[in-house]
Scaffold this active site. Structure first.
Site, PDB file in Angstrom:
ATOM      1  N   THR A 118      54.911 -13.183 -18.479  1.00 52.89           N
ATOM      2  CA  THR A 118      54.008 -12.042 -18.685  1.00 52.89           C
ATOM      3  C   THR A 118      53.222 -11.719 -17.416  1.00 52.89           C
ATOM      4  O   THR A 118      52.726 -12.617 -16.732  1.00 52.89           O
ATOM      5  CB  THR A 118      53.035 -12.392 -19.839  1.00 52.89           C
ATOM      6  OG1 THR A 118      53.806 -12.754 -20.978  1.00 52.89           O
ATOM      7  CG2 THR A 118      52.121 -11.224 -20.178  1.00 52.89           C
ATOM      8  N   ASN A 119      53.079 -10.435 -17.140  1.00 57.50           N
ATOM      9  CA  ASN A 119      52.304  -9.955 -15.978  1.00 57.50           C
ATOM     10  C   ASN A 119      50.859  -9.599 -16.347  1.00 57.50           C
ATOM     11  O   ASN A 119      50.606  -9.295 -17.513  1.00 57.50           O
ATOM     12  CB  ASN A 119      52.977  -8.698 -15.415  1.00 57.50           C
ATOM     13  CG  ASN A 119      54.132  -9.030 -14.498  1.00 57.50           C
ATOM     14  OD1 ASN A 119      54.050  -9.950 -13.703  1.00 57.50           O
ATOM     15  ND2 ASN A 119      55.218  -8.259 -14.605  1.00 57.50           N
ATOM     16  N   VAL A 161      62.369  -7.875 -22.024  1.00 60.30           N
ATOM     17  CA  VAL A 161      62.510  -9.092 -21.212  1.00 60.30           C
ATOM     18  C   VAL A 161      62.904 -10.281 -22.082  1.00 60.30           C
ATOM     19  O   VAL A 161      63.858 -10.995 -21.766  1.00 60.30           O
ATOM     20  CB  VAL A 161      61.197  -9.385 -20.442  1.00 60.30           C
ATOM     21  CG1 VAL A 161      61.251 -10.746 -19.767  1.00 60.30           C
ATOM     22  CG2 VAL A 161      60.933  -8.287 -19.424  1.00 60.30           C
ATOM     23  N   ALA A 221      64.639 -13.206  -4.654  1.00 59.10           N
ATOM     24  CA  ALA A 221      66.033 -12.798  -4.915  1.00 59.10           C
ATOM     25  C   ALA A 221      66.256 -11.369  -4.410  1.00 59.10           C
ATOM     26  O   ALA A 221      67.298 -11.059  -3.829  1.00 59.10           O
ATOM     27  CB  ALA A 221      66.328 -12.887  -6.406  1.00 59.10           C
ATOM     28  N   THR A 270      62.148  -3.483 -16.459  1.00 60.23           N
ATOM     29  CA  THR A 270      63.092  -4.361 -15.754  1.00 60.23           C
ATOM     30  C   THR A 270      63.357  -5.558 -16.655  1.00 60.23           C
ATOM     31  O   THR A 270      62.432  -6.045 -17.299  1.00 60.23           O
ATOM     32  CB  THR A 270      62.519  -4.878 -14.406  1.00 60.23           C
ATOM     33  OG1 THR A 270      61.556  -5.896 -14.675  1.00 60.23           O
ATOM     34  CG2 THR A 270      61.873  -3.772 -13.608  1.00 60.23           C
ATOM     35  N   ASP A 322      61.224 -11.779  -6.636  1.00 61.70           N
ATOM     36  CA  ASP A 322      60.979 -11.064  -5.371  1.00 61.70           C
ATOM     37  C   ASP A 322      61.819 -11.682  -4.247  1.00 61.70           C
ATOM     38  O   ASP A 322      62.369 -10.967  -3.402  1.00 61.70           O
ATOM     39  CB  ASP A 322      59.485 -11.155  -4.985  1.00 61.70           C
ATOM     40  CG  ASP A 322      58.586 -10.830  -6.158  1.00 61.70           C
ATOM     41  OD1 ASP A 322      57.886  -9.818  -6.130  1.00 61.70           O
ATOM     42  OD2 ASP A 322      58.591 -11.606  -7.147  1.00 61.70           O
ATOM     43  N   GLN A 379      54.717  -2.651 -17.613  1.00 62.50           N
ATOM     44  CA  GLN A 379      54.260  -1.522 -16.799  1.00 62.50           C
ATOM     45  C   GLN A 379      54.940  -0.239 -17.259  1.00 62.50           C
ATOM     46  O   GLN A 379      56.150  -0.232 -17.454  1.00 62.50           O
ATOM     47  CB  GLN A 379      54.649  -1.738 -15.330  1.00 62.50           C
ATOM     48  CG  GLN A 379      53.897  -2.831 -14.620  1.00 62.50           C
ATOM     49  CD  GLN A 379      54.617  -3.181 -13.314  1.00 62.50           C
ATOM     50  OE1 GLN A 379      55.379  -4.130 -13.269  1.00 62.50           O
ATOM     51  NE2 GLN A 379      54.390  -2.387 -12.288  1.00 62.50           N
ATOM     52  N   HIS A 391      52.883 -12.429  -7.382  1.00 57.49           N
ATOM     53  CA  HIS A 391      54.008 -11.635  -7.887  1.00 57.49           C
ATOM     54  C   HIS A 391      53.405 -10.261  -8.180  1.00 57.49           C
ATOM     55  O   HIS A 391      52.979  -9.967  -9.288  1.00 57.49           O
ATOM     56  CB  HIS A 391      54.602 -12.260  -9.154  1.00 57.49           C
ATOM     57  CG  HIS A 391      55.610 -11.343  -9.812  1.00 57.49           C
ATOM     58  ND1 HIS A 391      56.756 -10.921  -9.186  1.00 57.49           N
ATOM     59  CD2 HIS A 391      55.613 -10.735 -11.034  1.00 57.49           C
ATOM     60  CE1 HIS A 391      57.424 -10.105  -9.980  1.00 57.49           C
ATOM     61  NE2 HIS A 391      56.748  -9.968 -11.105  1.00 57.49           N
ATOM     62  N   ASP A 411      50.507 -14.316 -12.012  1.00 64.43           N
ATOM     63  CA  ASP A 411      49.737 -15.464 -11.502  1.00 64.43           C
ATOM     64  C   ASP A 411      48.458 -15.692 -12.313  1.00 64.43           C
ATOM     65  O   ASP A 411      48.100 -16.841 -12.613  1.00 64.43           O
ATOM     66  CB  ASP A 411      49.424 -15.253 -10.018  1.00 64.43           C
ATOM     67  CG  ASP A 411      50.696 -15.022  -9.221  1.00 64.43           C
ATOM     68  OD1 ASP A 411      51.391 -15.997  -8.935  1.00 64.43           O
ATOM     69  OD2 ASP A 411      51.011 -13.846  -8.922  1.00 64.43           O
TER      70      ASP A 411
HETATM   71  P1  NAD Z   1      58.194  -4.984 -24.247  1.00 67.32           P
HETATM   72  O1  NAD Z   1      57.103  -4.030 -24.615  1.00 67.32           O
HETATM   73  O2  NAD Z   1      59.599  -4.531 -24.318  1.00 67.32           O
HETATM   74  O3  NAD Z   1      58.071  -6.280 -25.164  1.00 67.32           O
HETATM   75  C1  NAD Z   1      56.889  -6.996 -25.317  1.00 67.32           C
HETATM   76  C2  NAD Z   1      56.982  -7.732 -26.640  1.00 67.32           C
HETATM   77  O4  NAD Z   1      55.830  -8.579 -26.753  1.00 67.32           O
HETATM   78  C3  NAD Z   1      56.973  -6.792 -27.856  1.00 67.32           C
HETATM   79  O5  NAD Z   1      58.127  -7.035 -28.645  1.00 67.32           O
HETATM   80  C4  NAD Z   1      55.688  -7.156 -28.597  1.00 67.32           C
HETATM   81  O6  NAD Z   1      55.788  -7.049 -30.003  1.00 67.32           O
HETATM   82  C5  NAD Z   1      55.470  -8.594 -28.136  1.00 67.32           C
HETATM   83  N1  NAD Z   1      54.083  -9.045 -28.266  1.00 67.32           N
HETATM   84  C6  NAD Z   1      52.975  -8.425 -27.800  1.00 67.32           C
HETATM   85  N2  NAD Z   1      51.881  -9.149 -28.105  1.00 67.32           N
HETATM   86  C7  NAD Z   1      52.307 -10.250 -28.783  1.00 67.32           C
HETATM   87  C8  NAD Z   1      51.664 -11.351 -29.365  1.00 67.32           C
HETATM   88  N3  NAD Z   1      50.325 -11.505 -29.302  1.00 67.32           N
HETATM   89  N4  NAD Z   1      52.410 -12.288 -29.983  1.00 67.32           N
HETATM   90  C9  NAD Z   1      53.763 -12.174 -30.054  1.00 67.32           C
HETATM   91  N5  NAD Z   1      54.441 -11.127 -29.513  1.00 67.32           N
HETATM   92  C10 NAD Z   1      53.710 -10.173 -28.900  1.00 67.32           C
HETATM   93  O7  NAD Z   1      57.835  -5.532 -22.786  1.00 67.32           O
HETATM   94  P2  NAD Z   1      58.873  -6.226 -21.758  1.00 67.32           P
HETATM   95  O8  NAD Z   1      59.477  -5.189 -20.914  1.00 67.32           O
HETATM   96  O9  NAD Z   1      59.718  -7.154 -22.518  1.00 67.32           O
HETATM   97  O10 NAD Z   1      57.844  -7.031 -20.825  1.00 67.32           O
HETATM   98  C11 NAD Z   1      57.177  -8.197 -21.287  1.00 67.32           C
HETATM   99  C12 NAD Z   1      56.295  -8.767 -20.182  1.00 67.32           C
HETATM  100  O11 NAD Z   1      57.116  -9.264 -19.131  1.00 67.32           O
HETATM  101  C13 NAD Z   1      55.383  -7.715 -19.534  1.00 67.32           C
HETATM  102  O12 NAD Z   1      54.117  -8.262 -19.298  1.00 67.32           O
HETATM  103  C14 NAD Z   1      56.089  -7.403 -18.228  1.00 67.32           C
HETATM  104  O13 NAD Z   1      55.225  -6.887 -17.245  1.00 67.32           O
HETATM  105  C15 NAD Z   1      56.602  -8.790 -17.874  1.00 67.32           C
HETATM  106  N6  NAD Z   1      57.633  -8.846 -16.854  1.00 67.32           N
HETATM  107  C16 NAD Z   1      57.516  -9.835 -15.950  1.00 67.32           C
HETATM  108  C17 NAD Z   1      58.443  -9.957 -14.932  1.00 67.32           C
HETATM  109  C18 NAD Z   1      58.280 -11.059 -13.925  1.00 67.32           C
HETATM  110  O14 NAD Z   1      58.932 -11.077 -12.882  1.00 67.32           O
HETATM  111  N7  NAD Z   1      57.419 -12.026 -14.184  1.00 67.32           N
HETATM  112  C19 NAD Z   1      59.509  -9.055 -14.846  1.00 67.32           C
HETATM  113  C20 NAD Z   1      59.616  -8.069 -15.813  1.00 67.32           C
HETATM  114  C21 NAD Z   1      58.659  -7.957 -16.816  1.00 67.32           C
END
Ligand code: NAD
Length: 310
Positions: A119-120, A11, A150, A230, A148, A80, A175, A123
């Site tokens: 981050t999830n 992300v 969109a 995603t 959502d 997830q 969310h 909310d």
């Molecule tokens: P990912 O595993 O690819 O990346 C997460 C990154 O966070 C990793 O590079 C990790 O090293 C880093 N990280 C973890 N703890 C850390 C810390 N304390 N300090 C600094 N960096 C740290 O995961 P992703 O697919 O990129 O997803 C990231 C978050 O985004 C997840 O919680 C996911 O659920 C959320 N997300 C939210 C939405 C939304 O609509 N809000 C949509 C997609 C994903």
């Protein structure tokens, strides 16, 4: 404008690309606890920027380097895995937010900075980030149900054969799995949805609406099953939110911010006017009693999850 992104996974790196492509940042700072990953992303993005805007993109290994950032985007933490819900990430990601937010706040101007939370479970993370940062709720903004909404507009656009741009329909609440669609105030080009369907002779019965709601709620699960995570949709949502803030556009976005205080504090998505100062006004659409009950239920789920962290 200087923008920092914390968490450069799937992300965070997609968000960095989308933000770079807005042309609104002169500097983007990337921080991840995995420094190798952040450095590689900065390198790759720097090459990409040579084809668009002159932006300084750096990976850093200390929070001091985020000084001067007007917006800090937090996209760090567990994502997830197939079959997991967002709520399954609650405790792990509460630790991540509790680690990151104090470090961010020690290095930014608290009178000006806006935190954008990705981050999830979204909310609850907004509530936690707002509590730890002590920033005004208007400046701790979760992308909420922007994505959502969109997804809903995209499905409706195909169903109704009309541009997503002409559809005004919102997903509100969590969310997450309890999000709800406000069908009763959905409009197409200023015409209420039922009237639009009558005039265009398109049938949108309750069974179809239920299927659409199910597809919106399950979109992330489907994408995760197919590509592991995603990132494109959320990256576009973050870039859109940033455009709205930086240009003081005052568009209505379904973002999540904290309302209320103490035991009644709650972050969930509602239509809100967003501009340079963050969230300016929160609006409440007309709803049926069933829709109001669904929204209340969604709020209770968020609050219960937040309370379970104590
Ligand atoms: P990912 O595993 O690819 O990346 C997460 C990154 O966070 C990793 O590079 C990790 O090293 C880093 N990280 C973890 N703890 C850390 C810390 N304390 N300090 C600094 N960096 C740290 O995961 P992703 O697919 O990129 O997803 C990231 C978050 O985004 C997840 O919680 C996911 O659920 C959320 N997300 C939210 C939405 C939304 O609509 N809000 C949509 C997609 C994903």
């Amino acid at each position: 404008m200087k923008i920092s992104i914390i968490g450069i996974g799937s992300v965070g790196s997609a968000v960095a690309t989308a933000v770079a492509n807005t042309g609104l940042a002169h500097e983007i700072v990337l921080f991840d606890r995995n420094g190798v990953r952040a450095r590689a992303a900065a390198e790759d993005l720097g090459h990409a920027a040579a084809f668009s805007y002159d932006i300084k993109i750096t990976a850093v290994n200390t929070y001091r380097a985020i000084r001067g950032s007007e917006i800090v985007i937090i996209a760090a933490g567990a994502n997830q895995k197939p079959g997991q819900t967002r709520t399954d990430l609650l405790h792990a990601n509460a630790d991540v937010i509790s680690d990151i937010v104090p470090r961010v706040m020690a290095n930014v101007d608290s009178k000006n900075v806006k935190l954008v939370i990705v981050t999830n479970p979204l909310d609850v993370m907004v509530m936690l980030a707002q509590k730890i940062s002590k920033l005004p709720p208007a400046r701790v903004i979760g992308t909420g149900t922007m994505l959502d909404s969109a997804r809903l507009r995209t499905i409706l656009s195909r169903q109704l054969s009309v541009s997503t741009q002409s559809i005004n329909a919102y997903v509100l609440g969590e969310h997450g799995d309890s999000s709800m669609i406000v069908w009763s105030s959905a409009c197409v080009g200023g015409i209420d949805l039922n009237s639009f369907c009558r005039q265009t002779k398109i049938s949108l019965p309750q069974t179809t609406r239920n299927t659409i709601e199910h597809r919106v709620q399950n979109a992330a699960y489907e994408i995760i099953r197919g590509r592991g995570a995603t990132w494109d949709g959320i990256a576009a949502a973050v870039a859109d939110l940033l455009r709205c803030i930086i240009n003081d556009e005052r568009r209505i976005l379904t973002v999540s911010t904290v309302a209320g205080s103490g035991a009644s504090a709650l972050a969930m998505s509602l239509p809100r006017i967003v501009g340079r100062g963050g969230v300016i006004t929160t609006l409440m659409p007309r709803m049926t009693s069933t829709e109001s009950a669904a929204l209340r239920r969604s709020g209770k789920i968020i609050r219960k999850n937040y309370d379970s962290l104590k």
